[in-house]
Scaffold this active site. Structure first.
Site, PDB file in Angstrom:
ATOM      1  N   LYS A   1       2.582  -1.678  11.292  1.00 31.90           N
ATOM      2  CA  LYS A   1       1.140  -1.520  11.071  1.00 31.90           C
ATOM      3  C   LYS A   1       0.653  -2.179   9.785  1.00 31.90           C
ATOM      4  O   LYS A   1      -0.517  -2.092   9.455  1.00 31.90           O
ATOM      5  CB  LYS A   1       0.791  -0.041  11.048  1.00 31.90           C
ATOM      6  CG  LYS A   1       1.218   0.696  12.306  1.00 31.90           C
ATOM      7  CD  LYS A   1       1.033   2.175  12.135  1.00 31.90           C
ATOM      8  CE  LYS A   1       1.742   2.956  13.198  1.00 31.90           C
ATOM      9  NZ  LYS A   1       1.709   4.386  12.940  1.00 31.90           N
TER      10      LYS A   1
ATOM     11  N   GLY B   1      -3.388  -3.354   6.570  1.00 28.36           N
ATOM     12  CA  GLY B   1      -2.801  -2.239   7.292  1.00 28.36           C
ATOM     13  C   GLY B   1      -3.861  -1.667   8.209  1.00 28.36           C
ATOM     14  O   GLY B   1      -5.043  -1.672   7.873  1.00 28.36           O
TER      15      GLY B   1
ATOM     16  N   SER C   1      -4.017   9.283   9.586  1.00 32.94           N
ATOM     17  CA  SER C   1      -3.882  10.734   9.731  1.00 32.94           C
ATOM     18  C   SER C   1      -3.229  11.399   8.526  1.00 32.94           C
ATOM     19  O   SER C   1      -3.554  12.524   8.189  1.00 32.94           O
ATOM     20  CB  SER C   1      -3.093  11.059  10.998  1.00 32.94           C
ATOM     21  OG  SER C   1      -1.823  10.436  10.964  1.00 32.94           O
TER      22      SER C   1
ATOM     23  N   THR D   1      -0.833   7.385  12.181  1.00 30.22           N
ATOM     24  CA  THR D   1      -0.662   6.295  11.224  1.00 30.22           C
ATOM     25  C   THR D   1      -0.904   6.820   9.825  1.00 30.22           C
ATOM     26  O   THR D   1      -1.780   7.661   9.627  1.00 30.22           O
ATOM     27  CB  THR D   1      -1.695   5.170  11.454  1.00 30.22           C
ATOM     28  OG1 THR D   1      -1.411   4.530  12.685  1.00 30.22           O
ATOM     29  CG2 THR D   1      -1.657   4.132  10.361  1.00 30.22           C
TER      30      THR D   1
END
Length: 182
Positions: free
Chosen positions: A43, A55, A134, A11
């Site tokens: 998301k 989010g 990430s 994500t």
């Protein structure tokens, strides 16, 4: 069975504030280990009739559970983002079932952006760009650079920051969900 269960990952979420507008963008990739499971996950969402952007990063089921809880907390606090966030994080940290949930959230209204975690964090990141996930470091750097050096709108900056992160982070793709508060 030991060792067969892997966490869903992948994500990047970025929030950009500029000219009294707020944009939040997120990629759509979900991975299981080294395999892409889904490329079009959504998301980034709006809550309270479009007054709050959220989010999430982390386990999908965990994030959806927290999203529902967060909306309940916001309604109980009459839309006050800070109070709703504190209420959610307190419950997240203290409840036996919720404390096992692995996710992070980025939430924004017209006034503030907050980062929420199960470790008990309710943080207001510095500056007008914030990110989680990430690829967050890449998106944050790109968003800050674009905000300072261009006349682009917050939504253009958020979208481009995710695109740039996707070129570096293998857990981020260019299937972008974007929401804006005006």
């Amino acid at each position: 069975m030991k060792g067969l269960i892997k966490l869903f990952n992948g994500t990047t979420i970025v929030c950009v504030r500029k000219d009294s507008r707020v944009a939040m963008a997120g990629d759509g990739q979900v991975t299981l280990g080294s395999q892409v499971i889904k490329g079009n996950a959504r998301k980034v969402r709006t809550l309270l009739g479009g007054k709050i952007l959220v989010g999430f990063a982390g386990g999908t089921a965990d994030a959806m559970t927290l999203l529902e809880k967060f909306e309940d907390c916001l309604e109980q606090e009459k839309g006050d983002l800070m109070k709703g966030a504190v209420k959610l994080v307190r419950e997240w940290r203290l409840d036996k079932a919720l404390r096992r949930l692995e996710a992070m959230m980025l939430a924004a209204d017209k006034e503030i952006t907050l980062l929420l975690s199960g470790a008990g964090d309710v943080l207001e990141p510095e500056g007008d760009v914030a990110s989680i996930g990430s690829g967050s470091g890449y998106a944050l750097a790109a968003g800050r650079a674009l905000r300072e050096s261009t006349d682009k709108s917050p939504e253009e900056i958020a979208r481009r920051a995710i695109e740039l992160a996707s070129e570096i982070c293998i857990y981020t793709n260019k299937n972008i969900t974007l929401e804006v508060l005006e």
